[in-house]
Design a protein around this motif. Structure first.
Motif, short mmCIF file in Angstrom:
data_model
loop_
_atom_site.label_atom_id
_atom_site.label_comp_id
_atom_site.label_asym_id
_atom_site.label_seq_id
_atom_site.Cartn_x
_atom_site.Cartn_y
_atom_site.Cartn_z
N LYS A 1 136.85 44.48 -17.14
CA LYS A 1 138.24 44.70 -16.73
C LYS A 1 138.56 44.13 -15.36
O LYS A 1 139.73 43.92 -15.02
N HIS A 2 137.53 43.93 -14.54
CA HIS A 2 137.81 43.46 -13.17
C HIS A 2 136.58 42.73 -12.66
O HIS A 2 135.47 43.26 -12.70
N GLU B 1 142.37 49.91 -9.02
CA GLU B 1 143.17 51.12 -8.94
C GLU B 1 143.18 51.90 -10.27
O GLU B 1 143.10 53.14 -10.28
N GLU B 2 143.22 51.16 -11.39
CA GLU B 2 143.27 51.85 -12.69
C GLU B 2 141.98 52.64 -12.95
O GLU B 2 142.00 53.65 -13.65
N ARG C 1 142.08 55.88 -10.64
CA ARG C 1 143.03 56.90 -11.12
C ARG C 1 142.46 57.72 -12.27
O ARG C 1 142.94 58.82 -12.54
N ASN C 2 141.47 57.18 -12.95
CA ASN C 2 140.90 57.89 -14.10
C ASN C 2 139.87 58.91 -13.62
O ASN C 2 138.88 58.54 -12.98
#
Length: 221
Positions: A18-19, A62-63, A66-67
């Protein structure tokens, strides 16, 4: 090269990248309500666990932050290069301190030597899976565990990372029936084993009486 192998291993087990940063890659795997994270990080220096946690927290997208599951259910795989495998002895305390740190992430330090890295040039994860199944390679590794080879790295990666599935090879297995036949033959009980295999619900009493009769006859002799 090692980071690329880890990427292939994680993708093969359902993770999605994802990153991507130069030193660090962030993955996620979702299956129904179950969610799991993984981070692959190039560890140039053996830093203190607290500093490592802060570094990953700072780099994480950030995603992920936040989890609420991220810091509770995330494997942090630190890949660390040694000049030679024997250097592990000098660094094992610092490596264990990172792996045993209970805060934030489950940490694994996957170390490797420059010779192992050379042996893995143009290698792939699917080739690594094939290597780990080679009995000859295993015997060579067992005789010379400090000798750098493709197998020595394959052994480490499957031992270190519990979520990687070892390949199964049915052809290498001996059936339990065959193992039992060989064991009773070695004990000299092949005739008894053959008799027991003929027992059914209809002839149990008759077979037991016959076995007792034969045993008594042997005692009389």
């Amino acid at each position: 090269m090692i980071k690329q192998l880890m990427d292939e291993a994680l993708v093969a087990h359902g993770f999605v990248n994802k990153h991507e940063l130069e030193t660090t890659s962030f993955y996620i795997r979702e299956s129904g309500s179950a969610i799991r994270f993984a981070v692959v990080h190039n560890l140039d220096d053996l830093t203190a666990p607290a500093e490592l946690n802060n570094r990953i927290n700072h780099l994480a997208p950030e995603e992920f932050l936040r989890n609420p599951s991220f810091k509770k259910n995330c494997d942090l795989i630190c890949i660390h290069r040694l000049n030679v495998l024997a250097e592990f002895k000098d660094q094992e305390e610092e490596i264990f301190a990172i792996e045993e740190d209970p805060h934030f992430y489950k940490k694994y330090v996957l170390y490797y030597s420059t010779a192992e890295e050379s042996a893995l040039t143009n290698f792939t994860y699917s080739k690594l899976v094939s290597v780990i199944a080679e009995k000859k390679e295993f015997l060579n590794y067992k005789e010379n565990p400090l000798e750098a080879s493709q197998y020595s790295f394959a052994a480490k990666i499957f031992i270190k990372l519990p979520f990687l599935e070892l390949p199964s090879h049915k052809g290498n297995l001996v059936s339990l029936r065959q193992q039992a036949t060989e064991a009773v033959a070695e004990a000299g009980l092949s005739d008894t084993y053959s008799t027991i295999q003929q027992v059914t619900n209809a002839n149990t009493d008759e077979m037991i009486k016959e076995m007792i009769k034969n045993e008594l006859a042997n005692i009389q002799d």
